[in-house]
Design a protein around this motif. Structure first.
Motif, short mmCIF file in Angstrom:
data_model
loop_
_atom_site.label_atom_id
_atom_site.label_comp_id
_atom_site.label_asym_id
_atom_site.label_seq_id
_atom_site.Cartn_x
_atom_site.Cartn_y
_atom_site.Cartn_z
N LEU A 171 -2.77 -7.14 -0.99
CA LEU A 171 -2.50 -5.72 -0.75
C LEU A 171 -2.24 -5.55 0.74
CD1 LEU A 171 -2.40 -2.86 -1.94
CD2 LEU A 171 -4.84 -2.64 -1.41
N ARG A 179 0.32 -3.61 4.08
CA ARG A 179 1.19 -2.49 4.48
C ARG A 179 2.60 -2.81 4.02
NH1 ARG A 179 1.88 -1.73 10.10
NH2 ARG A 179 2.57 0.41 9.66
N LEU A 193 2.65 1.57 -4.72
CA LEU A 193 1.62 0.70 -5.29
C LEU A 193 1.40 0.91 -6.78
CD1 LEU A 193 -0.50 -1.47 -4.93
CD2 LEU A 193 -2.13 0.30 -4.29
N LYS A 222 0.85 -1.18 0.00
CA LYS A 222 0.00 0.00 0.00
C LYS A 222 0.89 1.24 0.00
CE LYS A 222 -3.73 -2.06 2.75
NZ LYS A 222 -4.51 -1.96 4.03
#
Length: 209
Positions: A50, A52, A12, A8
């Motif tokens: 997806l 951190r 990205l 993220k």
């Protein structure tokens, strides 16, 4: 099925573009209405998670993702057991020591022994000052670390710097660069060694772009 962990945040968009060039479309992650954290490529070739940025090497190390894209700064900080395959050439920034411009400090070694340094990159900061044989207290902060010196809590910060605009606007200057960082392609070591999921072929497709 091949699984890729995508970060993220700032990396990205370029990560998805790189995957598209390799024949994998995860652009659904860029749609504001999307709330899915795991999607499959429309052709059924692979799926993406997806997560951190700080969690990318964790998912890759433990095998829930076979490949991942993550900044070198995160790899240095997390010290995860992953195979670093290639520098992907985007997401450039640098890990720096910064202090108030009005201070007399002009290098890390100028900082006082047992002084306080604020950082969200605790391991990187410790490694830097340990190499200098300078004992300092590293205080973890996970918000705007610039407030450390501004409020007088710390003499310095260790943080990522891209353009330096945030530092300048808060009266801070860089005095040392620990290392430069950009996006890296990483792999689970066992999966990479065994070439499961045709990993070597996917790596070639991704890095040749």
């Amino acid at each position: 099925m091949l699984t890729i962990a995508l970060p993220k945040g700032a990396l990205l968009k370029d990560s998805i573009k790189l995957c598209q060039q390799a024949g994998l479309d995860f652009s659904l992650f860029l749609e504001e209405s999307n709330r899915q954290l795991q999607i499959e490529d429309p052709q059924g070739l692979a799926k993406a998670l997806l997560v951190r940025a700080q969690d990318v090497p964790v998912y890759v190390e433990y095998g829930q993702a076979h490949l991942g894209i993550v900044g070198y700064d995160v790899l240095k900080e997390k010290q995860a057991d992953v195979a670093q395959i290639a520098d992907l050439g985007f997401g450039y920034c640098r890990m720096s020591v910064a202090v108030p411009s009005a201070s007399s400090y002009r290098s890390s070694s100028d900082l006082p022994a047992h002084g306080i340094v604020a950082s969200k990159f605790v391991n990187c900061a410790k490694e830097h000052f340990r190499a200098l044989d300078l004992p300092v207290e590293i205080v973890p902060l996970y918000g705007s670390v610039e407030l450390g010196p501004i409020t007088g809590m710390s003499e310095a910060i260790v943080d990522l710097v891209s353009t330096g605009k945030t530092l300048r606007e808060n009266g801070l200057i860089e005095i040392d660069i620990l290392f430069e960082s950009s996006a890296y392609l990483v792999a689970n070591p066992l999966t990479y060694r065994l070439n499961s999921y045709q990993l070597s072929e996917w790596v070639k497709k991704i890095i040749r772009n």
